[in-house]
Design a protein around this motif. Structure first.
Motif, PDB file in Angstrom:
ATOM      1  N   GLU A 211      37.625  51.833  54.036  1.00 18.45           N
ATOM      2  CA  GLU A 211      39.039  52.135  54.021  1.00 18.45           C
ATOM      3  C   GLU A 211      39.705  51.381  55.165  1.00 18.45           C
ATOM      4  O   GLU A 211      39.034  50.813  56.025  1.00 18.45           O
ATOM      5  N   SER A 212      41.023  51.362  55.173  1.00 22.39           N
ATOM      6  CA  SER A 212      41.749  50.623  56.204  1.00 22.39           C
ATOM      7  C   SER A 212      41.322  51.093  57.589  1.00 22.39           C
ATOM      8  O   SER A 212      41.388  52.283  57.908  1.00 22.39           O
ATOM      9  N   GLU A 213      40.831  50.151  58.394  1.00 24.14           N
ATOM     10  CA  GLU A 213      40.377  50.410  59.762  1.00 24.14           C
ATOM     11  C   GLU A 213      39.251  51.449  59.809  1.00 24.14           C
ATOM     12  O   GLU A 213      39.030  52.080  60.842  1.00 24.14           O
ATOM     13  N   GLY A 214      38.541  51.633  58.693  1.00 27.00           N
ATOM     14  CA  GLY A 214      37.447  52.601  58.647  1.00 27.00           C
ATOM     15  C   GLY A 214      36.090  51.932  58.689  1.00 27.00           C
ATOM     16  O   GLY A 214      35.968  50.708  58.756  1.00 27.00           O
ATOM     17  N   VAL A 215      35.043  52.759  58.653  1.00 28.46           N
ATOM     18  CA  VAL A 215      33.679  52.249  58.662  1.00 28.46           C
ATOM     19  C   VAL A 215      33.219  51.994  57.233  1.00 28.46           C
ATOM     20  O   VAL A 215      33.799  52.485  56.267  1.00 28.46           O
ATOM     21  N   MET A 216      32.161  51.220  57.088  1.00 26.14           N
ATOM     22  CA  MET A 216      31.594  50.954  55.772  1.00 26.14           C
ATOM     23  C   MET A 216      31.030  52.244  55.195  1.00 26.14           C
ATOM     24  O   MET A 216      30.395  53.038  55.889  1.00 26.14           O
ATOM     25  N   GLN A 217      31.269  52.477  53.907  1.00 28.00           N
ATOM     26  CA  GLN A 217      30.771  53.673  53.251  1.00 28.00           C
ATOM     27  C   GLN A 217      30.498  53.372  51.785  1.00 28.00           C
ATOM     28  O   GLN A 217      31.012  52.406  51.226  1.00 28.00           O
ATOM     29  N   ALA A 218      29.670  54.206  51.186  1.00 28.88           N
ATOM     30  CA  ALA A 218      29.381  54.115  49.754  1.00 28.88           C
ATOM     31  C   ALA A 218      29.838  55.412  49.112  1.00 28.88           C
ATOM     32  O   ALA A 218      29.410  56.497  49.521  1.00 28.88           O
ATOM     33  N   ARG A 219      30.723  55.318  48.103  1.00 26.33           N
ATOM     34  CA  ARG A 219      31.324  56.495  47.493  1.00 26.33           C
ATOM     35  C   ARG A 219      31.261  56.386  45.983  1.00 26.33           C
ATOM     36  O   ARG A 219      31.300  55.291  45.420  1.00 26.33           O
ATOM     37  N   TYR A 220      31.202  57.549  45.328  1.00 26.91           N
ATOM     38  CA  TYR A 220      31.349  57.594  43.883  1.00 26.91           C
ATOM     39  C   TYR A 220      32.832  57.689  43.539  1.00 26.91           C
ATOM     40  O   TYR A 220      33.579  58.438  44.161  1.00 26.91           O
ATOM     41  N   MET A 221      33.233  56.923  42.542  1.00 24.39           N
ATOM     42  CA  MET A 221      34.612  56.928  42.074  1.00 24.39           C
ATOM     43  C   MET A 221      34.608  57.188  40.571  1.00 24.39           C
ATOM     44  O   MET A 221      33.724  56.711  39.850  1.00 24.39           O
ATOM     45  N   GLN A 222      35.620  57.920  40.109  1.00 15.86           N
ATOM     46  CA  GLN A 222      35.833  58.005  38.677  1.00 15.86           C
ATOM     47  C   GLN A 222      36.337  56.651  38.184  1.00 15.86           C
ATOM     48  O   GLN A 222      36.948  55.889  38.929  1.00 15.86           O
ATOM     49  N   ALA A 223      36.089  56.361  36.918  1.00 12.64           N
ATOM     50  CA  ALA A 223      36.550  55.097  36.359  1.00 12.64           C
ATOM     51  C   ALA A 223      38.066  54.998  36.328  1.00 12.64           C
ATOM     52  O   ALA A 223      38.608  53.913  36.108  1.00 12.64           O
ATOM     53  N   ASP A 224      38.773  56.103  36.553  1.00 15.74           N
ATOM     54  CA  ASP A 224      40.235  56.067  36.594  1.00 15.74           C
ATOM     55  C   ASP A 224      40.774  55.772  37.987  1.00 15.74           C
ATOM     56  O   ASP A 224      41.979  55.721  38.208  1.00 15.74           O
ATOM     57  N   GLY A 225      39.887  55.581  38.967  1.00 19.97           N
ATOM     58  CA  GLY A 225      40.312  55.256  40.319  1.00 19.97           C
ATOM     59  C   GLY A 225      40.400  56.434  41.255  1.00 19.97           C
ATOM     60  O   GLY A 225      40.728  56.260  42.437  1.00 19.97           O
ATOM     61  N   SER A 226      40.096  57.635  40.800  1.00 20.39           N
ATOM     62  CA  SER A 226      40.129  58.804  41.681  1.00 20.39           C
ATOM     63  C   SER A 226      38.765  59.004  42.333  1.00 20.39           C
ATOM     64  O   SER A 226      37.732  58.659  41.774  1.00 20.39           O
ATOM     65  N   MET A 227      38.783  59.572  43.526  1.00 21.29           N
ATOM     66  CA  MET A 227      37.577  59.788  44.305  1.00 21.29           C
ATOM     67  C   MET A 227      37.089  61.214  44.081  1.00 21.29           C
ATOM     68  O   MET A 227      37.840  62.161  44.249  1.00 21.29           O
ATOM     69  N   VAL A 228      35.817  61.369  43.677  1.00 23.66           N
ATOM     70  CA  VAL A 228      35.349  62.699  43.310  1.00 23.66           C
ATOM     71  C   VAL A 228      34.128  63.157  44.092  1.00 23.66           C
ATOM     72  O   VAL A 228      33.601  64.217  43.820  1.00 23.66           O
ATOM     73  N   ALA A 229      33.645  62.396  45.030  1.00 21.42           N
ATOM     74  CA  ALA A 229      32.435  62.808  45.736  1.00 21.42           C
ATOM     75  C   ALA A 229      32.448  62.273  47.147  1.00 21.42           C
ATOM     76  O   ALA A 229      33.132  61.296  47.461  1.00 21.42           O
ATOM     77  N   GLY A 230      31.674  62.921  48.003  1.00 25.44           N
ATOM     78  CA  GLY A 230      31.544  62.461  49.369  1.00 25.44           C
ATOM     79  C   GLY A 230      30.734  61.180  49.438  1.00 25.44           C
ATOM     80  O   GLY A 230      30.100  60.755  48.480  1.00 25.44           O
ATOM     81  N   SER A 231      30.758  60.553  50.597  1.00 24.22           N
ATOM     82  CA  SER A 231      30.055  59.281  50.759  1.00 24.22           C
ATOM     83  C   SER A 231      28.554  59.508  50.872  1.00 24.22           C
ATOM     84  O   SER A 231      28.091  60.570  51.278  1.00 24.22           O
ATOM     85  N   LEU A 232      27.779  58.475  50.527  1.00 23.68           N
ATOM     86  CA  LEU A 232      26.340  58.536  50.683  1.00 23.68           C
ATOM     87  C   LEU A 232      25.985  58.410  52.160  1.00 23.68           C
ATOM     88  O   LEU A 232      26.715  57.774  52.929  1.00 23.68           O
ATOM     89  N   PRO A 233      24.874  58.992  52.583  1.00 25.99           N
ATOM     90  CA  PRO A 233      24.517  58.920  54.007  1.00 25.99           C
ATOM     91  C   PRO A 233      24.102  57.503  54.401  1.00 25.99           C
ATOM     92  O   PRO A 233      23.535  56.754  53.609  1.00 25.99           O
ATOM     93  N   GLY A 234      24.387  57.144  55.650  1.00 21.20           N
ATOM     94  CA  GLY A 234      23.890  55.903  56.208  1.00 21.20           C
ATOM     95  C   GLY A 234      24.269  54.661  55.438  1.00 21.20           C
ATOM     96  O   GLY A 234      23.446  53.773  55.248  1.00 21.20           O
ATOM     97  N   ALA A 235      25.528  54.576  54.997  1.00 24.53           N
ATOM     98  CA  ALA A 235      25.924  53.442  54.171  1.00 24.53           C
ATOM     99  C   ALA A 235      26.224  52.198  54.995  1.00 24.53           C
ATOM    100  O   ALA A 235      26.312  51.105  54.445  1.00 24.53           O
ATOM    101  N   ASN A 236      26.408  52.344  56.299  1.00 26.75           N
ATOM    102  CA  ASN A 236      26.735  51.186  57.118  1.00 26.75           C
ATOM    103  C   ASN A 236      25.586  50.187  57.066  1.00 26.75           C
ATOM    104  O   ASN A 236      24.429  50.532  57.282  1.00 26.75           O
ATOM    105  N   GLY A 237      25.890  48.941  56.773  1.00 27.62           N
ATOM    106  CA  GLY A 237      24.852  47.922  56.655  1.00 27.62           C
ATOM    107  C   GLY A 237      24.470  47.594  55.240  1.00 27.62           C
ATOM    108  O   GLY A 237      23.752  46.618  54.996  1.00 27.62           O
ATOM    109  N   LEU A 238      24.919  48.408  54.265  1.00 29.05           N
ATOM    110  CA  LEU A 238      24.622  48.109  52.863  1.00 29.05           C
ATOM    111  C   LEU A 238      25.545  46.992  52.369  1.00 29.05           C
ATOM    112  O   LEU A 238      26.759  47.037  52.581  1.00 29.05           O
ATOM    113  N   THR A 239      24.966  46.004  51.720  1.00 23.43           N
ATOM    114  CA  THR A 239      25.778  44.923  51.151  1.00 23.43           C
ATOM    115  C   THR A 239      25.602  44.791  49.653  1.00 23.43           C
ATOM    116  O   THR A 239      26.376  44.096  49.004  1.00 23.43           O
ATOM    117  N   GLU A 240      24.590  45.451  49.085  1.00 22.35           N
ATOM    118  CA  GLU A 240      24.374  45.445  47.644  1.00 22.35           C
ATOM    119  C   GLU A 240      23.895  46.827  47.234  1.00 22.35           C
ATOM    120  O   GLU A 240      23.206  47.506  48.008  1.00 22.35           O
TER     121      GLU A 240
END
Length: 606
Positions: free
Chosen positions: A534-563
């Motif tokens: 997010e803007s000025e935020g840390v890297m995170q991995a999140r589940y999103m609905q296909a409509d663009g809404s956010m429905v779940a918390g981020s996965l743990p330890g996502a910083n450093g993930l590139t794929e």
């Protein structure tokens, strides 16, 4: 604590095992987090409930407006408290269920002409303002507004008797994001496209709808019967005959002790043939399965005379749904070779050693693999050479020489990673700055077909993932800068639209909350797993609905993930590439585990 709670307090009720604890003031609610399914039957509800306070005697116009806005965010099933702030005529005509406007934060309000308010007390008028981030339409579909757009509405007040009341107001609700996520529940309803079930995400009220008086399961079923969302409608169809609805007066649905859900319909479906009826019941089975704490084992459709029209159990519904098979392996690239890892029956078990895939790739040392995609049946792979020039479709089951490339780009690193749909077609983007093209290779080996993408507006397709159902495509787009944004487009095929070429239409933001997206993958229940910040935020991995809404918390330890890659089978682990640890797995409910210190580009079939 939300702003502007001082003029009209709310009452929160926390039910614990049937005992109520009354709390004065406002309730602090989480703004993110997975919504867990609960039983369709009535039972103890452990969630905080917020109720508005009726208007006080001799309340000022400002207090009436503030109290109404508070009551509009309450869990009052019929919003009866909110209606007390309206004139008798406005209370009857107001339709709060017609649409929802979602704001980034609370509403601002001010007298339209504050200098004249005291001089014209007979007709005060208030302006409501905010930043709109989304709307939910009459078919319960969520439509994001990227970047937010200014919102403005007006409330007119008059004297009714000796009290101020609101006489004019727009239909629908206006809610902050946090209130919206507290009150509404994301669900999928399902329709068919070329014989395969497709998820259509919508939102329903967690509790009774104020207009229809239906509980959440009944709202969801009625939304299914009303038809698909406007965005998905051109490429899917419903098995229910036109005009099919719930039997008049149906407000609640529940399943019996054998976990059988009986759905009473009107007479529009009385004479459908058995195969069509079973498809109807399959749509219902998949639509309601995430709404209950225990899985629905059988769905029966019931005529108005209470006779059973037809029914399906889980096994029959699964065969009719025609979903892609459960993956047997996970794949990644190491030292320019495509490797596979057998998936354990229990994700907590130790994984096996990765081995090279078979077929021509096993005997083709001259081909350095850069990226790859494996078809859902796991008998073929689409591989792009390390230099990004050439795309090959190779067998993983039979040997032989390396076939000729099915597509070649003029520039180095021109071709994106490929992606398979469940119909057996292979998709890839050529990022040649002079000739950017989205290609579809029918059957993986047919003549490549150029796919028109409406709405690119000069942006370049960096990566893509086609959904297994083949009707949606996720595109990672970039402009001249380094920032990447995620969009979803609707895939229109000649057989669905009545002629012409395959095209991608109506691009819509899939992760509007993310200022920059690094990687994405389709995930269970028609969702997307997105890595970004997010803007000025840390890297995170999140589940999103296909409509663009956010429905779940981020996965743990996502910083450093590139794929990242996820299977449509939610029992399988998320697999990712980490700069620090290489290929890693995240089993459900566990922590990240290293699979291989080397390797890159992890994928599941698809």
């Amino acid at each position: 604590m939300k702003a502007r709670r001082t003029e009209a307090k709310a009452v929160s009720v926390l039910a614990l095992g049937g005992a109520g604890l009354m709390l004065a003031g406002c309730a602090s609610m989480p703004t993110r987090g997975e919504v867990r399914p609960v039983s369709a039957t009535q039972g103890a509800d452990s969630q905080v409930r917020v109720y508005g306070v009726p208007p006080a005697p001799n309340a000022s116009p400002s207090e009436i407006v503030g109290g109404f806005l508070e009551a509009m965010t309450s869990d009052d099933p019929q919003l009866s408290t909110a209606r007390q702030y309206l004139t008798a005529e406005a209370a009857k005509s107001w339709k709060p269920g017609s649409k929802v406007t979602v704001l980034s934060s609370g509403l601002g309000r001010s007298p339209e002409k504050p200098d004249k308010l005291d001089k014209q007390p007979e007709a005060p008028r208030f302006k409501l303002t905010g930043d709109k981030v989304a709307t939910v339409d009459e078919r319960n579909a969520y439509q994001p507004e990227p970047g937010g757009v200014p919102f403005e509405q007006h409330l007119q007040l008059v004297r009714e008797g000796n009290e101020w009341r609101i006489s004019e107001l727009p239909d629908g609700l206006v809610l902050s994001e946090s209130d919206f996520q507290r009150i509404f529940l994301p669900v999928n309803k399902y329709y068919f496209a070329s014989g395969t079930l497709v998820a259509d995400p919508v939102y329903v009220r967690q509790r009774t709808d104020p207009d229809s008086r239906m509980d959440k399961m009944t709202q969801t079923v009625q939304s299914l019967l009303d038809g698909p969302s406007k965005w998905l409608g051109p490429v899917v169809s419903s098995s229910f005959p036109t005009g099919t609805a719930l039997k008049e007066g149906t407000k609640s649905l529940s399943y019996d002790a054998q976990n059988t859900l009986r759905v009473p319909l009107n007479d529009k479906a009385d004479n459908v043939a058995e195969p069509q009826c079973q498809k109807m019941a399959t749509q219902l089975m998949y639509t309601v399965r995430d709404l209950t704490s225990s899985r629905v084992a059988r769905v029966e459709l019931v005529r108005p005379d209470k006779s059973v029209l037809c029914g399906v159990d889980e096994s029959l519904a699964a065969s009719i749904a025609n979903r892609v098979p459960t993956p047997r392996h996970q794949y990644y690239i190491d030292q320019h070779k495509l490797l596979r890892v057998s998936l354990p029956s229990d994700p907590e078990q130790s994984f096996e050693q990765a081995v090279p895939v078979g077929g021509p790739l096993a005997g083709a040392p001259q081909l350095k693999v850069g990226t790859a995609a494996v078809a859902y049946e796991e008998k073929r792979a689409g591989v792009v050479s390390e230099d990004g020039h050439s795309l090959y479709t190779v067998s993983l089951a039979t040997g032989g020489p390396l076939p000729a490339p099915v597509l070649t780009s003029r520039v180095k690193n021109g071709l994106s990673a490929p992606s398979w749909d469940g119909r057996g077609d292979l998709w890839v983007a050529d990022r040649d700055p002079q000739n950017q093209v989205l290609w579809r290779i029918p059957g993986g080996t047919g003549t490549p077909q150029r796919v028109d993408v409406a709405g690119l507006d000069g942006r370049r397709i960096e990566e893509l993932r086609i959904s297994s159902d083949g009707v949606r495509i996720a595109l990672l787009l970039s402009t001249s800068g380094a920032r990447k944004e995620l969009y979803i487009g609707r895939v229109e095929r000649p057989e669905a639209t009545g002629g012409g070429k395959v095209a991608v239409r109506e691009l819509r933001p899939a992760a509007p909350q993310m200022a920059d997206v690094t990687a994405m993958s389709w995930a269970p229940r028609g969702r997307l797993l997105v890595v970004g910040r997010e803007s000025e935020g840390v890297m995170q991995a999140r589940y999103m609905q296909a409509d663009g809404s956010m429905v779940a918390g981020s996965l743990p330890g996502a910083n450093g993930l590139t794929e990242v890659a996820a299977s449509e089978d939610e029992k399988q682990p998320v697999v990712a590439y980490s700069d620090a640890d290489g290929i890693v797995w995240l089993p459900p409910g566990a922590q990240w585990r290293t699979v291989s210190a080397g390797g890159s580009a992890p994928v599941y079939p698809g």
